[in-house]
Scaffold this motif. Structure first.
Motif, short mmCIF file in Angstrom:
data_model
loop_
_atom_site.label_atom_id
_atom_site.label_comp_id
_atom_site.label_asym_id
_atom_site.label_seq_id
_atom_site.Cartn_x
_atom_site.Cartn_y
_atom_site.Cartn_z
N PRO A 195 0.80 -1.23 0.00
CA PRO A 195 0.00 0.00 0.00
C PRO A 195 0.84 1.28 0.00
CG PRO A 195 0.14 -0.91 2.21
CD PRO A 195 0.81 -1.90 1.31
N TRP A 196 0.21 2.33 -0.51
CA TRP A 196 0.80 3.67 -0.45
C TRP A 196 0.26 4.41 0.78
CZ3 TRP A 196 4.83 5.67 -2.71
CH2 TRP A 196 5.21 5.28 -4.00
N PHE A 197 1.13 5.21 1.39
CA PHE A 197 0.72 6.13 2.44
C PHE A 197 1.28 7.51 2.08
CE2 PHE A 197 0.96 1.96 4.37
CZ PHE A 197 -0.29 1.86 4.95
N VAL A 198 0.45 8.53 2.24
CA VAL A 198 0.88 9.89 1.92
C VAL A 198 1.24 10.63 3.20
CG1 VAL A 198 -0.40 10.00 -0.23
CG2 VAL A 198 -1.53 10.68 1.88
N VAL A 199 2.31 11.41 3.14
CA VAL A 199 2.86 12.06 4.33
C VAL A 199 2.92 13.57 4.10
CG1 VAL A 199 4.79 12.11 5.95
CG2 VAL A 199 4.31 10.01 4.64
N SER A 200 2.31 14.32 4.98
CA SER A 200 2.42 15.79 4.93
C SER A 200 3.76 16.17 5.56
CB SER A 200 1.27 16.43 5.71
OG SER A 200 0.03 16.08 5.13
N ALA A 201 4.68 16.67 4.73
CA ALA A 201 6.08 16.78 5.15
C ALA A 201 6.61 18.20 5.24
CB ALA A 201 6.94 15.96 4.20
N ASP A 202 5.76 19.17 5.45
CA ASP A 202 6.22 20.56 5.54
C ASP A 202 7.09 20.81 6.77
OD1 ASP A 202 5.22 21.49 3.19
OD2 ASP A 202 3.81 22.92 4.06
N HIS A 203 6.88 20.05 7.84
CA HIS A 203 7.63 20.26 9.09
C HIS A 203 8.47 19.01 9.35
CE1 HIS A 203 5.19 23.83 9.72
NE2 HIS A 203 4.12 23.08 9.47
N HIS A 214 4.31 5.48 12.33
CA HIS A 214 3.44 4.74 11.43
C HIS A 214 4.10 3.45 10.97
CE1 HIS A 214 1.36 3.69 7.67
NE2 HIS A 214 0.30 4.25 8.22
N LEU A 215 5.35 3.53 10.56
CA LEU A 215 6.09 2.37 10.10
C LEU A 215 6.12 1.28 11.18
CD1 LEU A 215 9.61 2.63 8.43
CD2 LEU A 215 9.05 0.79 9.99
N LEU A 216 6.44 1.67 12.40
CA LEU A 216 6.52 0.71 13.51
C LEU A 216 5.17 0.07 13.80
CD1 LEU A 216 8.85 2.84 15.81
CD2 LEU A 216 9.45 0.64 14.76
N ASN A 217 4.11 0.83 13.62
CA ASN A 217 2.77 0.29 13.87
C ASN A 217 2.36 -0.73 12.82
OD1 ASN A 217 1.42 1.21 16.27
ND2 ASN A 217 1.53 3.29 15.44
N ARG A 218 2.96 -0.68 11.65
CA ARG A 218 2.55 -1.56 10.55
C ARG A 218 3.17 -2.96 10.63
NH1 ARG A 218 -1.73 -0.50 7.39
NH2 ARG A 218 -0.74 -1.83 5.82
N ASN A 223 8.06 -6.99 22.17
CA ASN A 223 8.24 -5.94 23.17
C ASN A 223 7.94 -4.54 22.64
OD1 ASN A 223 9.20 -7.90 25.10
ND2 ASN A 223 11.18 -7.84 24.04
N LYS A 224 6.96 -4.46 21.75
CA LYS A 224 6.58 -3.17 21.18
C LYS A 224 6.01 -2.26 22.26
CE LYS A 224 4.61 -3.02 17.08
NZ LYS A 224 3.64 -3.03 15.95
N ASN A 225 6.43 -0.99 22.25
CA ASN A 225 5.94 0.02 23.19
C ASN A 225 4.62 0.57 22.65
OD1 ASN A 225 5.43 2.27 24.80
ND2 ASN A 225 7.58 2.88 24.92
N GLU A 226 3.54 -0.10 22.97
CA GLU A 226 2.23 0.25 22.44
C GLU A 226 1.80 1.66 22.85
OE1 GLU A 226 0.82 -1.52 20.29
OE2 GLU A 226 1.52 -3.57 20.53
N LYS A 227 2.14 2.05 24.05
CA LYS A 227 1.75 3.38 24.53
C LYS A 227 2.41 4.47 23.70
CE LYS A 227 1.61 6.34 28.63
NZ LYS A 227 1.98 6.47 30.08
N LEU A 229 3.47 4.24 20.67
CA LEU A 229 3.03 4.18 19.27
C LEU A 229 1.53 4.42 19.10
CD1 LEU A 229 5.16 1.14 18.08
CD2 LEU A 229 5.72 3.56 17.99
N SER A 230 0.84 4.68 20.19
CA SER A 230 -0.61 4.91 20.12
C SER A 230 -0.94 6.34 19.67
CB SER A 230 -1.27 4.65 21.47
OG SER A 230 -0.81 5.58 22.45
N GLU A 231 0.05 7.21 19.66
CA GLU A 231 -0.17 8.61 19.28
C GLU A 231 -0.42 8.72 17.78
OE1 GLU A 231 -0.83 12.51 19.82
OE2 GLU A 231 -0.20 11.21 21.48
N ASN A 232 -1.49 9.41 17.41
CA ASN A 232 -1.79 9.68 16.00
C ASN A 232 -1.43 11.13 15.70
OD1 ASN A 232 -2.77 9.98 13.44
ND2 ASN A 232 -4.89 9.49 13.91
N TYR A 233 -0.38 11.31 14.90
CA TYR A 233 0.11 12.66 14.63
C TYR A 233 -0.60 13.33 13.46
CZ TYR A 233 3.76 11.38 17.90
OH TYR A 233 4.43 10.99 19.04
N GLY A 234 -1.44 12.60 12.77
CA GLY A 234 -2.27 13.20 11.73
C GLY A 234 -1.54 13.61 10.47
#
Length: 249
Positions: A195-203, A214-218, A223-227, A229-234
């Motif tokens: 799949p493709w994912f689009v990234v808003s990369a101005d910052h 996102h990559l780590l979540n996929r 021993n993944k740090n779920e907490k 990686l739970s943040e959605n940065y939009g």
């Protein structure tokens, strides 16, 4: 003073090391493709991803202009030599999707070559997936104003002189052409297995954090740090028609 973003990045680096340990231990073949506009930040993003990874099992592929011999080969042939073996993590800084981007916009391929690519890449990537490759594709996009600022910076910053290319000179002129080529590419090559994912990369810093998260979540690893990686940065979204029409520049 350690900023919040630096602290988060440090924690993400630890997660990337965990991921690489899983890739090696489980003989995974991990392939990440980064495409995007000129000056969208592909180099910097890759530098952050690989910063603390093993150089033996981490490979960055950034191929130059094809040779005369490669021009006569099957289009995908020069890329296959760089695919990950079991236990390797390979990142393509631009890839076979050059055909749908710069080659199409700049007239470096024929109409027939361009159109046939769509059916060939479907078979190619599905074949890779069937062979056990894990494929993630990211398209980094920036605003026209941000691109102009970054391209100007390349001209004045002595440490960025190596980034200047003839393609840069016409990137802004062909802004609309690249947008149209990007949209067609994302819509027609967004496969279930790659799949493709689009990234808003101005910052830049925010982009690095969002994309790595996102990559780590996929990918599954121990021993993944779920907490963390739970943040959605939009900033990272699937390449759906709605996202492409409403979010991209």
């Amino acid at each position: 003073m350690i900023t919040k973003k630096k602290k988060i990045l440090h924690q993400l680096f630890i997660e990337l090391v965990k991921l690489q340990k899983e890739v090696i231990a489980s003989d995974l073949k991990l392939l990440i493709i980064l495409e995007g506009r000129d000056a969208a930040g592909k180099d910097g993003t890759i530098k952050r991803i690989i910063k603390h990874l093993s150089p033996r099992e981490t490979i960055v592929v950034a191929l130059g202009k094809p040779t005369d011999l490669q021009e006569r080969e099957w289009y995908f042939q020069r890329y296959t030599a760089h695919l990950p073996a079991s236990g390797e993590f390979v990142l393509f800084n631009r890839s076979w999707y050059n055909r749908l981007g710069v080659e199409k916009v700049m007239g470096f391929c024929s109409k027939k070559e361009y159109e046939s690519f769509f059916s060939e890449v479907d078979l190619f990537e599905n074949g890779l997936a069937d062979a056990g490759f894990i494929i993630l594709k990211y398209y980094l996009d920036i605003s026209k104003e941000e691109q102009q600022k970054r391209l100007e910076s390349r001209k004045t910053d002595p440490l960025k002189q190596w980034k200047i290319s003839p393609i840069d000179e016409v990137a802004e002129k062909h802004w609309k052409d690249y947008s149209e080529a990007r949209d067609e590419m994302l819509l027609k090559t967004n496969f279930n297995n790659s799949p493709w994912f689009v990234v808003s990369a101005d910052h830049k810093k925010a982009t690095h954090i969002a994309l790595i998260t996102h990559l780590l979540n996929r990918i599954k690893y121990k021993n993944k740090n779920e907490k963390l990686l739970s943040e959605n940065y939009g900033l990272v979204d699937p390449a759906t028609p709605e996202i492409i029409s409403n979010k991209l520049f």
